[in-house]
Design a protein around this motif. Structure first.
Motif, short mmCIF file in Angstrom:
data_model
loop_
_atom_site.label_atom_id
_atom_site.label_comp_id
_atom_site.label_asym_id
_atom_site.label_seq_id
_atom_site.Cartn_x
_atom_site.Cartn_y
_atom_site.Cartn_z
N ALA A 1 0.83 -1.21 0.00
CA ALA A 1 0.00 0.00 0.00
C ALA A 1 0.86 1.26 0.00
CB ALA A 1 -0.90 0.02 1.25
N PHE A 2 0.22 2.33 -0.43
CA PHE A 2 0.80 3.68 -0.32
C PHE A 2 -0.12 4.46 0.60
CE2 PHE A 2 0.92 8.09 -2.27
CZ PHE A 2 2.18 8.43 -1.78
N ILE A 3 0.46 5.13 1.60
CA ILE A 3 -0.35 5.94 2.52
C ILE A 3 0.05 7.40 2.42
CG2 ILE A 3 1.19 5.46 4.50
CD1 ILE A 3 -1.35 5.70 6.29
N ALA A 4 -0.96 8.27 2.35
CA ALA A 4 -0.68 9.71 2.25
C ALA A 4 -1.90 10.49 2.69
CB ALA A 4 -0.33 10.08 0.81
N GLU A 5 -1.65 11.69 3.19
CA GLU A 5 -2.73 12.64 3.45
C GLU A 5 -3.05 13.33 2.12
OE1 GLU A 5 -1.13 15.02 7.08
OE2 GLU A 5 0.46 13.77 6.30
N PRO A 6 -4.32 13.52 1.81
CA PRO A 6 -4.66 14.25 0.57
C PRO A 6 -3.95 15.61 0.52
CG PRO A 6 -6.61 13.19 1.43
CD PRO A 6 -5.53 12.97 2.46
N VAL A 7 -4.01 16.35 1.63
CA VAL A 7 -3.17 17.53 1.84
C VAL A 7 -2.44 17.28 3.16
CG1 VAL A 7 -3.17 19.98 2.47
CG2 VAL A 7 -4.66 19.16 0.63
N GLN A 8 -1.11 17.41 3.15
CA GLN A 8 -0.36 17.21 4.39
C GLN A 8 -0.74 18.29 5.39
OE1 GLN A 8 2.96 16.66 1.60
NE2 GLN A 8 4.16 16.34 3.45
N GLY A 9 -1.13 17.87 6.59
CA GLY A 9 -1.53 18.84 7.61
C GLY A 9 -0.37 19.23 8.49
N ALA A 10 -0.02 18.33 9.44
CA ALA A 10 1.02 18.66 10.42
C ALA A 10 2.35 18.99 9.75
CB ALA A 10 1.19 17.49 11.38
N GLY A 11 2.57 18.46 8.56
CA GLY A 11 3.81 18.76 7.84
C GLY A 11 3.91 20.20 7.37
N GLY A 12 2.77 20.92 7.39
CA GLY A 12 2.82 22.33 7.00
C GLY A 12 1.74 22.78 6.03
N ALA A 13 0.56 22.14 6.09
CA ALA A 13 -0.55 22.52 5.19
C ALA A 13 -0.05 22.60 3.75
CB ALA A 13 -1.18 23.84 5.64
N ILE A 14 0.38 21.44 3.27
CA ILE A 14 1.03 21.36 1.95
C ILE A 14 0.05 20.79 0.93
CG2 ILE A 14 2.93 20.34 0.64
CD1 ILE A 14 4.39 20.17 3.46
N ALA B 1 -2.46 2.06 -9.70
CA ALA B 1 -3.32 1.14 -10.45
C ALA B 1 -2.46 0.19 -11.29
CB ALA B 1 -4.26 1.94 -11.35
N ARG B 2 -1.43 0.71 -11.86
CA ARG B 2 -0.57 -0.10 -12.74
C ARG B 2 0.10 -1.23 -11.97
NH1 ARG B 2 3.97 2.06 -14.96
NH2 ARG B 2 3.26 4.18 -14.52
N TYR B 3 0.45 -0.98 -10.70
CA TYR B 3 1.17 -1.99 -9.92
C TYR B 3 0.26 -2.72 -8.93
CZ TYR B 3 5.44 0.00 -11.85
OH TYR B 3 6.42 0.43 -12.69
N ASP B 4 -1.03 -2.48 -8.97
CA ASP B 4 -1.96 -3.15 -8.06
C ASP B 4 -1.55 -2.98 -6.59
OD1 ASP B 4 -4.20 -4.50 -7.34
OD2 ASP B 4 -3.34 -6.50 -7.64
N ILE B 5 -1.49 -1.72 -6.18
CA ILE B 5 -1.11 -1.37 -4.80
C ILE B 5 -2.25 -0.57 -4.19
CG2 ILE B 5 0.48 0.10 -3.50
CD1 ILE B 5 2.63 -0.87 -5.58
N LEU B 6 -2.59 -0.89 -2.93
CA LEU B 6 -3.71 -0.21 -2.27
C LEU B 6 -3.36 1.25 -1.96
CD1 LEU B 6 -4.75 -2.95 0.35
CD2 LEU B 6 -5.79 -2.51 -1.90
N LEU B 7 -4.38 2.08 -2.00
CA LEU B 7 -4.21 3.49 -1.61
C LEU B 7 -4.91 3.73 -0.28
CD1 LEU B 7 -3.45 6.46 -1.96
CD2 LEU B 7 -5.50 6.74 -3.38
N VAL B 8 -4.15 4.25 0.68
CA VAL B 8 -4.71 4.67 1.96
C VAL B 8 -4.66 6.19 2.01
CG1 VAL B 8 -4.56 4.50 4.47
CG2 VAL B 8 -3.76 2.59 3.04
N ALA B 9 -5.82 6.83 2.02
CA ALA B 9 -5.88 8.28 2.12
C ALA B 9 -6.17 8.63 3.58
CB ALA B 9 -6.96 8.84 1.21
N ASP B 10 -5.18 9.19 4.26
CA ASP B 10 -5.36 9.55 5.67
C ASP B 10 -6.17 10.85 5.73
OD1 ASP B 10 -5.21 10.40 8.30
OD2 ASP B 10 -3.17 9.67 8.59
N GLU B 11 -7.45 10.67 6.10
CA GLU B 11 -8.42 11.78 6.09
C GLU B 11 -8.60 12.39 7.48
OE1 GLU B 11 -10.14 13.13 3.66
OE2 GLU B 11 -10.03 11.73 1.97
N VAL B 12 -7.69 12.11 8.39
CA VAL B 12 -7.89 12.55 9.78
C VAL B 12 -8.07 14.07 9.86
CG1 VAL B 12 -6.80 12.67 12.06
CG2 VAL B 12 -6.84 10.51 10.82
N ILE B 13 -7.34 14.81 9.04
CA ILE B 13 -7.54 16.26 8.99
C ILE B 13 -8.46 16.67 7.83
CG2 ILE B 13 -6.39 18.45 8.41
CD1 ILE B 13 -4.08 17.57 10.21
N CYS B 14 -8.24 16.09 6.66
CA CYS B 14 -8.95 16.55 5.47
C CYS B 14 -10.44 16.20 5.48
CB CYS B 14 -8.29 15.97 4.22
SG CYS B 14 -6.59 16.55 4.00
#
Ligand SMILES: *Cc1c(COP(=O)(O)O)cnc(C)c1O
Length: 458
Positions: free
Chosen positions: A218-231, A246-259
């Protein structure tokens, strides 16, 4: 008790989160006693505009009686029961239904937890369990991003990319890798934002190839980085990342805790960026911070496998779906919906903040002023050179302290000033926020321009 009494006791017994204990002990903490709307009040009688909505969570603002009543009514009826061993209770069931109704169409299940960190611990276990069930147990690696934030439990901090955290209490959870962040102002100004966004997505593909696609879960990311600096990533970033995953069949984890829950002008950041993630950790704004609760929204692909093929999932928390927390979260979502808060952020407050906040770019200390929805950042730069200050000068912290003293909570991440006010803020309050932010910038500039005294040189 007076401020001083609290401070003495605080220093004697209380170890604060993310704090230099000794330095705080010497300075003394600020005591917040009550709050109303977008304002907090301290024990010295100061009224401060809370430009951070607590810690990015008090989306509906302070003093909402409906949320208090939802909590007390539930506490009287059923203060606690668990969701283990084939039981549940009405608040958890109703909240699950509501969340799924608000989430993107392919998401029909939720696993409740107590916080964002627990949500990401759950993510780690679910992702690896999913691939094991799919007969691909070697898919173990999770790729996160440098300067990403996913919480402070061992799994949360390992998934996150905060060097200072990795440097304490390690070693981290194994088989987690990090790639560069799509932080154009900080790392990409030698090219256009769009090229830079594509380059950051290419770094994901390179990392997948390095680890072997058969090993990446999986790949994990915030849609917009919050604590990192509102990026906010360049527009080219997410489409390119989606294509690689999609090409490599890897799950996407969108960390929505702030967004999540309106911050970016949609119910989820994933809707704004059209991400269709497999998993969405949530917390913070889910209850507007009135009581602690989090969850993982689980897309059909993963949920169906866990349900149909998984047997018992040996995971859960005493407070998973706590009845009072769930009742408050449900009421919070109902209020956000009934009051049209999300649309107002997208169509009115977000654009208004963008215009007013954007004016701060005229200030000599500001290299960039950006915002999306009700999240914003200012990049502080040396007016002489237009380049960033030497970190050791601590200019961001100086500006933050002036801001606080001037009646605005604005946070600093290095020399990036960030805001994330309650979603119920008015135009007048946004004007006040911008005026106070400008005053803090002026005070910071004046302080920097003072001829250095012998003391400050030493
Ligand atoms: C705050 C945060 C977390 C951690 O949440 P806690 O409730 O503090 O454990 C996780 N992910 C993101 C994106 C956050 O901002």
């Amino acid at each position: 008790m007076k401020t001083r009494d609290y401070q003495v006791l605080d220093r004697a017994h209380h170890l604060h989160p993310f704090t230099d204990f000794k330095a705080l002990g010497e300075e003394g903490s600020r005591i917040i006693e009550r709050a109303e709307g977008v304002y907090i009040h301290d024990s010295e009688g100061n009224c401060i505009l809370d430009g951070m909505a607590g810690l990015w969570c008090v989306n509906l603002g302070y003093g909402r009686h409906e949320l208090v009543e939802a909590a007390t009514a539930q506490l009287e009826r059923l203060p606690y029961y668990n969701n283990f061993f084939k039981t549940t209770h009405p608040p958890a069931v109703k909240l699950a239904e509501k969340l799924v109704q608000l989430a993107p169409e392919h998401i029909n299940h939720v696993f409740f937890v107590g916080s964002g960190s627990e949500a990401n611990d759950t993510v780690l276990r679910m992702v690896r369990r999913y691939w094991a069930l799919k007969g691909r147990p070697q898919k173990q690696w999770i790729i996160g991003r440098e300067n990403g934030y996913h919480g402070s439990t061992l799994a949360g901090m390992s998934l996150g990319g905060m060097d200072v955290m990795h440097g304490q209490g390690g070693p981290c959870v194994p088989n987690i890798a990090h790639i560069r962040q799509p932080y154009w102002f900080g790392e990409g100004r030698d090219m256009s934002p769009e090229s830079f966004g594509r380059e950051c997505a290419a770094a994901l593909e390179a990392k997948i190839q390095e680890l072997g696609e058969e090993n990446v879960a999986a790949f994990i990311a915030e849609p917009v980085q919050g604590a990192g600096g509102a990026i906010m990533p360049p527009e080219s970033y997410w489409p390119a990342v989606k294509e690689v995953l999609a090409r490599y069949d890897i799950l996407l984890v969108a960390d929505e805790v702030i967004c999540g829950f309106g911050r970016l002008g949609e119910w989820f950041g994933s809707i704004h960026y059209d991400l269709k993630p497999d998993l969405m950790p949530i917390a913070k704004g889910l209850s507007s911070g009135y009581l602690p609760i989090g969850g993982v929204l689980v897309g059909d692909r993963v949920a169906d496998t866990l349900i149909e093929e998984g047997g018992e999932f040996f995971h859960g928390f005493t407070y998973s779906g706590h009845p009072a927390c769930a009742a408050v979260a449900l009421k919070n979502l109902e209020l956000i919906e009934a009051e049209g808060v999300v649309d107002r952020v997208r169509d009115d407050l977000g654009p208004y903040l963008a215009r007013r906040w954007g004016e701060l770019v005229e200030h000599p200390l500001v290299g960039e002023a950006r915002s999306l929805g009700l999240m914003g950042a200012l990049e502080l730069v040396d007016p002489e050179t237009g380049e960033r200050f030497d970190k050791v000068l601590g200019v961001g912290n100086l500006c933050r302290d002036f801001s606080f003293a001037g009646g605005l909570v604005m946070r600093s991440v290095g020399d990036t000033m960030i805001i994330s006010p309650p979603l119920v803020i008015t135009h007048n309050e946004i004007d006040e926020l911008v005026t106070k932010a400008r005053a803090a910038l002026d005070a910071t500039l004046a302080d920097l321009c003072q001829p250095a005294t012998e003391e400050s040189i030493a």
